[in-house]
Motif scaffolding. Structure first.
Motif, PDB file in Angstrom:
ATOM      1  N   LEU A 170       0.879  -1.170   0.000  1.00 13.06           N
ATOM      2  CA  LEU A 170       0.000   0.000   0.000  1.00 13.06           C
ATOM      3  C   LEU A 170       0.909   1.211   0.000  1.00 13.06           C
ATOM      4  O   LEU A 170       2.057   1.127   0.432  1.00 13.06           O
ATOM      5  CB  LEU A 170      -0.875   0.009   1.246  1.00 13.06           C
ATOM      6  N   PHE A 171       0.419   2.339  -0.475  1.00 15.37           N
ATOM      7  CA  PHE A 171       1.348   3.478  -0.514  1.00 15.37           C
ATOM      8  C   PHE A 171       0.631   4.795  -0.266  1.00 15.37           C
ATOM      9  O   PHE A 171      -0.589   4.921  -0.440  1.00 15.37           O
ATOM     10  CB  PHE A 171       2.066   3.532  -1.857  1.00 15.37           C
ATOM     11  N   GLN A 172       1.431   5.762   0.178  1.00 17.26           N
ATOM     12  CA  GLN A 172       0.992   7.151   0.244  1.00 17.26           C
ATOM     13  C   GLN A 172       2.107   7.981  -0.342  1.00 17.26           C
ATOM     14  O   GLN A 172       3.278   7.699  -0.114  1.00 17.26           O
ATOM     15  CB  GLN A 172       0.741   7.562   1.689  1.00 17.26           C
ATOM     16  N   ILE A 173       1.729   9.012  -1.121  1.00 18.69           N
ATOM     17  CA  ILE A 173       2.775   9.819  -1.766  1.00 18.69           C
ATOM     18  C   ILE A 173       2.764  11.222  -1.175  1.00 18.69           C
ATOM     19  O   ILE A 173       1.701  11.804  -0.925  1.00 18.69           O
ATOM     20  CB  ILE A 173       2.564   9.881  -3.286  1.00 18.69           C
ATOM     21  N   PHE A 174       3.958  11.719  -0.935  1.00 17.61           N
ATOM     22  CA  PHE A 174       4.115  13.057  -0.358  1.00 17.61           C
ATOM     23  C   PHE A 174       4.939  13.903  -1.310  1.00 17.61           C
ATOM     24  O   PHE A 174       5.813  13.392  -2.019  1.00 17.61           O
ATOM     25  CB  PHE A 174       4.810  12.962   1.006  1.00 17.61           C
ATOM     26  N   ARG A 175       4.645  15.213  -1.309  1.00 21.99           N
ATOM     27  CA  ARG A 175       5.323  16.079  -2.274  1.00 21.99           C
ATOM     28  C   ARG A 175       5.753  17.354  -1.582  1.00 21.99           C
ATOM     29  O   ARG A 175       4.997  17.913  -0.788  1.00 21.99           O
ATOM     30  CB  ARG A 175       4.363  16.403  -3.419  1.00 21.99           C
ATOM     31  N   ILE A 205       3.564   0.396   2.867  1.00 23.86           N
ATOM     32  CA  ILE A 205       3.287  -0.618   3.884  1.00 23.86           C
ATOM     33  C   ILE A 205       3.178  -1.938   3.157  1.00 23.86           C
ATOM     34  O   ILE A 205       2.344  -2.094   2.258  1.00 23.86           O
ATOM     35  CB  ILE A 205       1.944  -0.360   4.615  1.00 23.86           C
ATOM     36  N   SER A 206       4.038  -2.886   3.528  1.00 20.85           N
ATOM     37  CA  SER A 206       4.013  -4.167   2.841  1.00 20.85           C
ATOM     38  C   SER A 206       2.751  -4.919   3.223  1.00 20.85           C
ATOM     39  O   SER A 206       2.385  -4.999   4.388  1.00 20.85           O
ATOM     40  CB  SER A 206       5.239  -4.986   3.221  1.00 20.85           C
ATOM     41  N   VAL A 253      -3.518   2.425  -8.835  1.00 22.30           N
ATOM     42  CA  VAL A 253      -3.680   3.484  -7.836  1.00 22.30           C
ATOM     43  C   VAL A 253      -3.794   2.907  -6.434  1.00 22.30           C
ATOM     44  O   VAL A 253      -3.705   3.633  -5.458  1.00 22.30           O
ATOM     45  CB  VAL A 253      -4.900   4.395  -8.131  1.00 22.30           C
ATOM     46  N   SER A 254      -3.978   1.605  -6.334  1.00 21.97           N
ATOM     47  CA  SER A 254      -4.078   1.053  -4.986  1.00 21.97           C
ATOM     48  C   SER A 254      -2.823   0.331  -4.517  1.00 21.97           C
ATOM     49  O   SER A 254      -2.705   0.015  -3.354  1.00 21.97           O
ATOM     50  CB  SER A 254      -5.284   0.121  -4.894  1.00 21.97           C
ATOM     51  N   GLU A 255      -1.900   0.044  -5.428  1.00 19.49           N
ATOM     52  CA  GLU A 255      -0.720  -0.670  -4.936  1.00 19.49           C
ATOM     53  C   GLU A 255       0.536  -0.491  -5.797  1.00 19.49           C
ATOM     54  O   GLU A 255       0.470  -0.202  -6.983  1.00 19.49           O
ATOM     55  CB  GLU A 255      -1.018  -2.171  -4.799  1.00 19.49           C
ATOM     56  N   PHE A 256       1.677  -0.675  -5.135  1.00 21.42           N
ATOM     57  CA  PHE A 256       2.979  -0.831  -5.782  1.00 21.42           C
ATOM     58  C   PHE A 256       3.332  -2.304  -5.660  1.00 21.42           C
ATOM     59  O   PHE A 256       2.889  -2.969  -4.732  1.00 21.42           O
ATOM     60  CB  PHE A 256       4.055  -0.001  -5.059  1.00 21.42           C
ATOM     61  N   ARG A 257       4.147  -2.809  -6.610  1.00 25.91           N
ATOM     62  CA  ARG A 257       4.543  -4.212  -6.483  1.00 25.91           C
ATOM     63  C   ARG A 257       6.028  -4.384  -6.733  1.00 25.91           C
ATOM     64  O   ARG A 257       6.679  -3.533  -7.333  1.00 25.91           O
ATOM     65  CB  ARG A 257       3.770  -5.086  -7.479  1.00 25.91           C
ATOM     66  N   VAL A 258       6.542  -5.509  -6.296  1.00 25.14           N
ATOM     67  CA  VAL A 258       7.955  -5.785  -6.522  1.00 25.14           C
ATOM     68  C   VAL A 258       8.141  -6.399  -7.903  1.00 25.14           C
ATOM     69  O   VAL A 258       7.463  -7.353  -8.267  1.00 25.14           O
ATOM     70  CB  VAL A 258       8.499  -6.732  -5.449  1.00 25.14           C
ATOM     71  N   TYR A 259       9.036  -5.802  -8.694  1.00 18.73           N
ATOM     72  CA  TYR A 259       9.408  -6.334 -10.003  1.00 18.73           C
ATOM     73  C   TYR A 259      10.819  -6.877  -9.910  1.00 18.73           C
ATOM     74  O   TYR A 259      11.656  -6.331  -9.210  1.00 18.73           O
ATOM     75  CB  TYR A 259       9.339  -5.221 -11.058  1.00 18.73           C
ATOM     76  N   SER A 265      -3.349  14.130  -2.446  1.00 24.53           N
ATOM     77  CA  SER A 265      -4.667  13.512  -2.468  1.00 24.53           C
ATOM     78  C   SER A 265      -4.758  12.586  -3.681  1.00 24.53           C
ATOM     79  O   SER A 265      -3.909  12.623  -4.570  1.00 24.53           O
ATOM     80  CB  SER A 265      -5.732  14.594  -2.586  1.00 24.53           C
ATOM     81  N   MET A 266      -5.784  11.750  -3.723  1.00 24.87           N
ATOM     82  CA  MET A 266      -5.962  10.840  -4.852  1.00 24.87           C
ATOM     83  C   MET A 266      -6.066  11.613  -6.163  1.00 24.87           C
ATOM     84  O   MET A 266      -5.509  11.195  -7.191  1.00 24.87           O
ATOM     85  CB  MET A 266      -7.222   9.991  -4.616  1.00 24.87           C
ATOM     86  N   ILE A 267      -6.759  12.766  -6.123  1.00 24.99           N
ATOM     87  CA  ILE A 267      -6.890  13.564  -7.355  1.00 24.99           C
ATOM     88  C   ILE A 267      -5.525  14.032  -7.827  1.00 24.99           C
ATOM     89  O   ILE A 267      -5.184  13.940  -9.003  1.00 24.99           O
ATOM     90  CB  ILE A 267      -7.828  14.764  -7.101  1.00 24.99           C
ATOM     91  N   GLN A 268      -4.706  14.488  -6.861  1.00 28.01           N
ATOM     92  CA  GLN A 268      -3.359  14.947  -7.225  1.00 28.01           C
ATOM     93  C   GLN A 268      -2.527  13.802  -7.806  1.00 28.01           C
ATOM     94  O   GLN A 268      -1.769  13.979  -8.754  1.00 28.01           O
ATOM     95  CB  GLN A 268      -2.646  15.534  -6.001  1.00 28.01           C
TER      96      GLN A 268
END
Lengths: 510, 285
Positions: free
Chosen positions: A114-119, A130-131, A200-206, A172-175
């Motif tokens: 799960l992720f949150q992005i800060f700018r 968060i794994s 938009v809901s997850e990052f994954r390991v490649y 925010s999600m819109i941003q």
């Protein structure tokens, strides 16, 4: 004294510059140019410092230029002829391997975050993960992620949610959606893989898809466990699957063998090859016949205004070739050109000058006759004037007719002087790129040919199209054909030299 | 009887000569006519135009869509620079080969002779890649630059011309230089002040032949110059004609005539030397 100091200072500066450039070349791997540079630099020092090497001061500029722009390209060209250099095999092996090493795939069941992005104000991004597997928290730092304690004082909470990390504000999600293209490119190193945006809901390991084994020189696809070995500059698996792009590599005589054997390449090559010979022979024959005829007619002291005629007849020789060829292209234009206009009025025929292979060849020969006969006329006139007139008088006294005089005196004597020039003209027309390329462009195309060969292409224009035509850049084939051309021209020149004994004459001049 | 065959012979002579003159002049006359023909298209041109006009020439010099003047200037700039440097470098090298006795002189001359038999134009793929590579480090000498093209032309011209010039230098007597050396001149001074002025005829001929060759060169210019603004006249005119031929015939005609003038002028100013040099084996490019 001052002059000497000045010399040494200038030499020092040049040496420093040269060494600086040499280091650059060393790093870039430009061995040929590096060799020329070192050779030039040593030459420069020897020339200026040694009294004995005085002549080198005069020779050096020319020598360096000759080395860089003649010797080096020739060697380089031979080199390329044995390589697969061309579209699909442009990059070096190291570059290609690093391209493969940068390819990633997403293994099944790989770790999700799960992720949150800060700018921050500057627009830099920071991602908190968060794994989903371990519930462990990670924070992006530079190009990788580090595990982070959620009670770390730099994380600012509000209502139980993190709203800020240092001066980075939560997006925010819109941003996030507005900045999606930037976020999709985010990738952070994590263990031996990369954490990348998935949705938009997850990052994954490649994971990296390929691993290169330097010891065995193999590329392994970690997804399928297939092993690829380089064959002729392309990583190929045992069942024949090829990975693109390939890299440039030495392929031995493959280019030459393809030119002769591979039907896709050799079919047009043989047509082009034979037309090149026919073209050069017919060009010499037609221009020489007309030129010699005119020379004999003009070499008549009883003819009035003969110098005026000569000057008028030289005109085609004096107009720059590329201009007159383009003019002829207009005159021969099938639909609008004046020549077809006249032919239509007189005989009601419309000749397809550039559409039909036969007529395109005729057009080329006519234009080349126009371009070339003045030269032949001039050299024939020169040679005719050097034949002593006593010979003719003696022949006349012996009762020889005018045809017999030409046949047994003029022509044999002319050939002694002119034969080497005719051979030179053959070699010139053999490579007469400008006429072919500017008049017909090698057109019309050969039906069914896999390479961009046309019915009127000669070897050099075919080579040009292989390397710089629209259908990719086949540098390897082009270089190989240019070597074949050179072997032919070289043989002719060598023959010419023997024939004229010019080498011996020049030998005496040494 | 004898008289009749002589008249017949004369007639044949004139018919052939005039036919050849017609063949030689026809494209030239036709293009001059096209350049003053008000219509300006390929179709329906008359040999002697009604209401002749100089409009096509005006268009060349004023219409911004055709960078003709720029192309002409590029061609002149590249050819003049390349020929001047060729003459200078060849003169230096020929002087050394002609006047000094040093180790490797014979081998050097023979190697030069053998290598110059390889038309360097044939290595165009290598020349292209070389310039591509040079351009990475020295952008002003790479692809699509005039210095790059000049560099390529210089390479092609050195071998043969050095031989030609050396032959001429050999015919200049040594006594003058020896006298100057005794009077305290340096070697370089004798070269600049004695040999160069005495060798002017050969220097001029080589300059002009190199100029004409480079001015008309198409193959290398077309692969090295990729931007419209850098084109030489040969590359530019071909593009011009390919893109929109029939409609701009008049403009092309005017450009063809103006573009021929530099070479025509140089040739006729030195006709004698060039023609006498032909039997030496040069073929115009």
């Amino acid at each position: 004294m001052i002059k000497n100091w000045l010399k040494i200072i200038i030499l020092g500066v040049l040496d420093a510059l040269g060494i600086w450039a040499a280091i650059g070349l060393l790093q870039a791997g430009g061995w040929g140019v590096l060799a020329v540079l070192i050779f030039g630099l040593i030459g420069l020092n020897v020339a200026l410092l040694s009294k004995k090497a005085y002549p080198l001061r005069y020779l050096l500029p020319g020598l360096v230029l000759f080395g860089l722009m003649v010797v080096y390209p020739i060697i380089y060209n031979i080199n390329i002829a044995f390589m697969n250099y061309g579209t699909g095999n442009i990059l070096s092996k190291t570059q290609v391997i690093s391209q493969f090493m940068n390819k990633y795939y997403q293994p099944e069941g790989s770790e999700r975050f799960l992720f949150q992005i800060f700018r921050n104000k500057k627009g830099d991004l920071k991602v908190l993960f968060i794994s989903k597997v371990s519930n462990e928290a990670y924070l992006s730092v530079g190009d990788h992620i580090e595990s982070v304690d959620l009670h770390n004082p730099s994380l600012i909470y509000k209502n139980g949610e993190i709203i800020r990390i240092d001066d980075y504000e939560k997006m925010s999600m819109i941003q996030i959606i507005q900045n999606l293209s930037k976020i999709q490119n985010l990738a952070f190193k994590y263990n031996d893989g990369l954490v990348k945006f998935r949705s938009v809901s997850e990052f994954r390991v490649y994971k990296p898809q390929y691993s290169y084994n330097g010891e065995h020189n193999t590329l392994i696809d970690l997804k399928t466990n297939k092993v690829y070995k380089p064959i002729n500059g392309t990583f190929t698996s045992s069942d024949g699957e090829q990975l693109s792009p390939g890299f440039r590599d030495y392929v031995g005589f493959k280019n030459f063998i393809d030119i002769l054997r591979n039907p896709q390449v050799s079919g047009p090559f043989i047509r082009v090859f034979s037309w090149t010979f026919i073209w050069a022979l017919l060009s010499v024959f037609t221009t020489f016949t007309l030129g010699l005829t005119l020379a004999i007619l003009l070499n008549d002291s009883t003819l009035r205004l003969r110098y005026l005629y000569r000057t008028l007849l030289i005109l085609p020789y004096v107009v720059p070739g590329f201009i007159s060829i383009l003019i002829w292209r207009g005159l021969l234009n099938t639909n609008f050109g004046v020549i077809n206009d006249v032919l239509q009025n007189l005989f009601s025929v419309k000749v397809p000058w550039f559409q039909d292979p036969f007529w395109a060849k005729v057009a080329l020969l006519i234009v080349n006759l126009w371009l070339g006969f003045p030269y032949m006329m001039l050299i024939s006139l020169g040679a005719l004037q050097s034949i002593p007139s006593e010979l003719y008088e003696a022949a006349r006294i012996d009762g020889a007719g005018s045809w017999q005089r030409f046949y047994s005196i003029t022509f044999p004597l002319l050939m002694i002087t002119l034969a080497p020039l005719l051979i030179g003209s053959f070699a010139f027309n053999f490579n007469n790129f400008t006429v072919i390329y500017l008049l017909t462009g090698g057109q019309p195309p050969i039906p069914g040919s896999q390479t961009p060969a046309g019915a009127t292409d000669i070897l050099i224009s075919y080579t040009y199209k292989l390397a710089f035509g629209g259908a990719g850049s086949q540098y390897g084939y082009a270089a190989a054909i240019s070597i074949i051309i050179f072997l032919i021209i070289g043989t002719i020149s060598a023959f010419n030299f023997r024939f004229t004994k010019r080498l011996e004459e020049m030998g005496e001049n040494l | 009887m004898h008289n009749r065959s002589r008249i017949l012979k004369r007639t044949v002579q004139y018919v052939v000569i005039f036919a050849a003159i017609a063949f030689a002049l026809f494209p030239v006359v036709w293009i001059i006519s096209a350049s003053i023909n008000p219509g300006g298209t390929l179709y329906g041109q008359r040999l002697i135009p009604k209401n002749p006009t100089l409009d096509h020439y005006k268009v060349l010099f004023t219409d911004k869509r055709y960078p003709f003047v720029l192309w002409l200037w590029n061609s002149i700039k590249v050819s003049v620079t390349a020929s001047l440097i060729t003459v200078f470098l060849c003169a230096l090298a020929s002087y050394a080969f002609s006047r000094f006795h040093f180790r490797g002189r014979r081998t050097g001359l023979l190697t030069l002779l053998l290598i110059q038999m390889f038309p360097v134009m044939l290595a165009f793929v290598a020349l292209y890649l070389l310039l591509l590579w040079i351009g990475k480090y020295l952008p002003f000498m790479g692809l699509n630059t005039h210095p790059g093209l000049i560099l390529v032309y210089l390479g092609g011209a050195l071998g043969f011309n050095t031989w030609l010039m050396k032959g001429y230098f050999d015919t200049i007597p040594h006594e003058l230089e020896e006298a100057a050396l005794i009077d305290g001149a340096t070697r370089f001074q004798t070269f600049m002040k004695i040999i160069i002025p005495l060798a002017r005829p050969i220097l001029t001929v080589i300059f002009i032949l190199t100029f004409i060759g480079d001015y008309s060169e198409y193959l290398l210019a077309s692969i090295i110059l990729t931007g419209t603004k850098k084109y030489t006249l040969a590359v530019g005119l071909n593009l011009f004609i390919t893109s929109d031929y029939a409609r701009h015939w008049g403009t092309f005609a005017a450009a063809a005539i103006i573009g021929s003038l530099p070479v025509l002028f140089l040739f006729f100013s030195l006709q004698k030397q060039i023609i006498s040099g032909l039997t030496g084996g040069g073929v115009k490019g």
